[in-house]
Every structure is written in C-alpha cells, then in structure tokens.
Scaffold this motif. Structure first.
Motif, PDB file in Angstrom:
ATOM      1  N   ASP A 143       0.813  -1.232   0.000  1.00 18.34           N
ATOM      2  CA  ASP A 143       0.000   0.000   0.000  1.00 18.34           C
ATOM      3  C   ASP A 143       0.839   1.271   0.000  1.00 18.34           C
ATOM      4  N   TYR A 196       1.392   3.954  -1.887  1.00 13.62           N
ATOM      5  CA  TYR A 196       0.892   4.640  -3.086  1.00 13.62           C
ATOM      6  C   TYR A 196       1.681   5.900  -3.431  1.00 13.62           C
ATOM      7  N   LYS A 222      -4.832   1.537  -6.579  1.00 12.24           N
ATOM      8  CA  LYS A 222      -5.183   1.368  -5.163  1.00 12.24           C
ATOM      9  C   LYS A 222      -6.552   0.698  -5.024  1.00 12.24           C
ATOM     10  N   LYS A 240      -6.481  -2.996  -6.260  1.00 10.96           N
ATOM     11  CA  LYS A 240      -5.236  -3.637  -5.829  1.00 10.96           C
ATOM     12  C   LYS A 240      -5.234  -5.159  -5.963  1.00 10.96           C
TER      13      LYS A 240
END
Lengths: 285, 285
Positions: free
Chosen positions: A259, A261, B232, B235
């Motif tokens: 995660d 990003y 995101k 994912k």
C-alpha cells in the motif's frame, strides 16, 4: 543497375519497392526459398524476376533480408559468389554474430552490416510498403571493414530512401537494441499470453479492450520464425533486460502489496519523461 | 438542457464537446477544483460557463469525470444536491468501490455507473477531442439500480455519441479490466523505467528506438494522479494480473537460459492469435 533481394519480406520487399521507384532503370531480382512468397512477390510487382544465388556474380547490390540464423549460413555463400564491385548488405536485428561469421571471409570488404530501424508487425511480401524507411535510422556496424567505394554506394542508396545513418560497434548495437526493441517484443508477447490465458471467453477481451491494450500488445503479432533466432543470437543481452524488467515489475507489485501509493505515484511520474524521449524520436532527422 | 461536467479533462471534456455539437441548445457548465484547468476549458470552448456543486440542483445531466479516489468523496455530495430528474454518471476505470460508496444513498436511483472504454495517454482540458467515443464500448454496472426513465436518458446520450453498451457486474468489470487495461499500463511504465535506467545517454534511445518501442511504451505517458488511485482501488485484481505476467516473463526467460528455442517459438506462435482478437476489436460495433 542490378539488385538482388534474398528474402522478399517486409524489409527486403519494401527496399525493392523504393529502389524500383527511385531507379526506374534498375532490375530487381528476387531470391526466396519459399516458392509461394516468390510467386506472390512477382504478382505484387515487388520484384521484376526470380533468380538464384548463382546469378548474383555481376550484381550491383545484394540485399540479404532473411531471419538472422539463415543469414549466418547464406552470407558467406553470397560472398563466395559475388564479383569485386558488388556491395552486399544484411539487415538483421543482431549484428555481432553476423560480423563474426564473415570476419575472416576473403570478400569481407564487399559486405556492409546494417540494421534499418524500421518495420511493422507484419511479414511476407504482402507486408512490403513504399516509403517504409523515410526518416528512419540505419545503424551501420564495422563500417571501416567495407571497401570505401562500396560503402559510398550503399550510403547513397540508404540516403536516397530517406534514412539517416548512425555508426556503432556491433556489440554495443546488440546491447542497446535488446532494451529498445527485443524487450518490447517479449513484453508484448507475454502480455498477450497473460490476457489470453485468463480470458477464456474472448468476447470479454473484444468488448473491454481499448486502444491502450492494442498499442501495448501490438508486437505480439510478430513472426516467431523471425524472432526466435534473434532472441537466440542475443540471448545474454536479452536475458539481462528481462531480469531488470521482471525486477522492476516485482518492485511495483511489492509497493502495491504494501500500500505504498506515494512510491507508486513517484515510480510513474519519473517514467513520464518518456514523453520527451518519444517526442525526441519524432524530432530526429 | 443543462449539463454539468465535474472534472474537465480528457473524458469529461470530450463528452462536453460531443454534447455541445449534438445539442446546440444545451448549456454545458464546468466544475473543476483546478482553477487553471477551469480557465483553459473556458478559453478552449470545451464548456460554456463555470459553476459550482450548489448549482447542479436542476441539472439534466451531471458527469463526474475525476480521479477514482476523488469520485468516492464527490459522488455522495453530488447526489445530496441533485433534483429527482437529474441523472448523474461517473466514468472511472474501477466500478466496485464507487457502486459500494453510494449503495445506500437515498438518491442511488439518480446514479448510473459507467466506464467508457475510450481515451488517449493525454490529460487535462486540452486533451479533449470530438468524436472520442465513436464506436467505443461503454460498460454499465448495476443498471437495475438506476431509475428507468433516467437510465433511458443516459443511454440515449451514450448512443448519440456513438457508443455501444455492455452491461456487467461491477466486480466482474474490475477483474477483467485489470487484465486488458490496468496491466497494460504497468507493463508500459515498467518497460519505460527499465530502458530509461539502462540508457543514461538518452541519445542512444532516440537513435535506436523504433515504432515498436514507441507503441509498447506509449501508456507510460499517462497521468500518475489518475492511475495511482485506480491501482489502489483495484489492488487485489491488479496484483493477481502482475503475478501472472511476471510468471509468464520468468518462464520465457528460463526457456531462453535453457536454450529451449522450440518452446520459445511455440510461446510466440500461440500468442499470435492476438491478431484475430485485435481484428475482432475493430469489427465490433
């Protein structure tokens, strides 16, 4: 002017068309082990007549445009036959092996090693098109090993069909081309494989794939007969590029799994300058 | 007819242009948090006037074309404001999260979830072009959750700009689109990274890269601000596609390391049928 094209596909056939257009007095002969390609080239007017290797003794130009493994076998035979005023050139996507193959040939000075960076994903005589080489780069290797007068004649031809010339060491050529060409082909083939394997019901691909997918996967239409020997001859360089590509993809995947990003944004942003690099490609001449 | 476009970039701006062309009586209002984009859209004539979210109460259409993370925040606010005859649609590349975000909204029936499969690698109001959607697919999710009369009005609009409609479950959409779109983008970005990292002297890339490289890497020009939230939100699916892609690349590399050129030939040959798949894409309407 007598021109012999050995292997009348996309590259050889497109050269034939440009040469015929620019030199109406030239006779362009075709030599092809594939009889149906030979007939197709005659019907399409890509070449004027069929010939065989024995005929090339008084050729002005011999253009060898065959898969790179075939070139290693055929080029020495061609050089055995040609007269002292013939310039022979070969157009494959690997340059070190072919230079090595004729390094000690008594007629090495009749040969010039080239790689015209031009093409499409299609192959065979029907893929030949006029003007394919206009504005494109032709990379010439070991130019100093070609007789000066024959160099000059080859360069005049390349310039007449619109190419700009770059000189390069054959090993440097093979190393760089692995990144900007060979890797792109593998990337496209494996992208196509990944999607085909997943999407058993192909209608889903038809319906959901846009121009982005099409662009990225386009090179997966390329000829396996042409590309397998290229990967074989440039194995060490290609494996290196693949390892780096896989490592970059794995890193991107790890960022996603974690995660991160901000890092993903930065990865993409730093590659965005490919815009200027691609614009630079078009500005070149 | 009053149309409000929230986020006037490639997709929203191109819709605005088509709507204005087809409906000369329509007034197209723009809403954009980026003031310079707003001004640019006005100067370019992409929209007729600037507006704010409070103004949309009597809108006929509200088109939400913002990055997918922003859409999750803005869509509920838009629905809070709109009147009962307004149809709101959103055009992002992920569909499950946005459907989930408004699943229980009292005005859920004013919303239709869409994904027009159309675009270029450019962004911002200046990227807007007329006719972008002609012949392209628009995927609509959870259509049964939109009021029938409002569905009809949205479909008429999509058909008027040349789109064909496909209905799909949002989770199925997100899964398939990971393969045919999201993976292509990562493939292009990481290909660009691999080449840029290796080729410090960029002139080598300019000189040696051909149209094949350009095609494969084109999507690496795309906007990180748009794509980071897509990766995101999708994912799990994207990681899965990446794992399969990396596995296919590693297998290809192993075949090369082991000199198994027959298998390499077969790998490429079996993917060659992407030709027919891509031809099928063009045949669709």
């Amino acid at each position: 002017m007598k021109v012999y094209i050995i292997g009348i596909g996309l590259i050889g056939g497109s050269m034939a068309l440009d040469i015929k257009t620019l030199n109406p007095e030239a006779t362009v002969y075709g030599i092809d082990s594939n009889e149906s390609h030979m007939q197709e080239a005659l019907v399409l007017g890509v070449v004027d007549a069929a010939a065989s290797i024995e005929d090339i003794v008084d050729a002005d130009f011999v253009i060898l445009s065959v898969p790179v493994d075939v070139a290693l076998v055929v080029l020495p035979k061609v050089l055995d036959v040609v007269g002292k005023n013939t310039i022979v050139f070969e157009v494959g996507s690997t340059k070190a092996p072919i230079c090595e193959a004729v390094s000690n040939h008594p007629k090495r000075r009749n040969f010039i090693a080239t790689h015209p960076i031009a093409g499409t994903e299609f192959s065979g005589p029907s893929a030949a098109i006029k003007g394919l080489f206009e504005g494109k780069t032709n990379i010439i290797c070991e130019v100093e090993r070609t007789a000066f007068k024959l160099q000059e004649r080859a360069l005049d031809l390349f310039k007449s069909i619109g190419m700009r010339i770059r000189y390069m060491d054959p090993n440097a050529h093979d190393k760089h081309i692995a990144y900007v060409s060979h890797l792109s082909h593998i990337s496209a083939f494996m992208l196509g494989k990944t999607v085909i394997n997943k999407e058993k019901d192909e209608q889903d691909i038809f319906d959901m794939a846009g121009s982005g997918f099409e662009s990225t996967v386009r090179l997966a239409k390329s000829s396996p007969a042409m590309w397998t020997p290229i990967f074989k001859q440039n194995k060490i360089q290609v494996v290196e590029t693949l390892e780096e590509y896989i490592s970059n993809l794995s890193h991107f995947k790890d960022l996603l799994v974690n995660d991160d990003y901000d890092a993903i944004f930065e990865e993409m942003e730093s590659v965005n300058r490919i815009k200027e690099i691609l614009n630079g490609m078009h500005a070149k001449t």
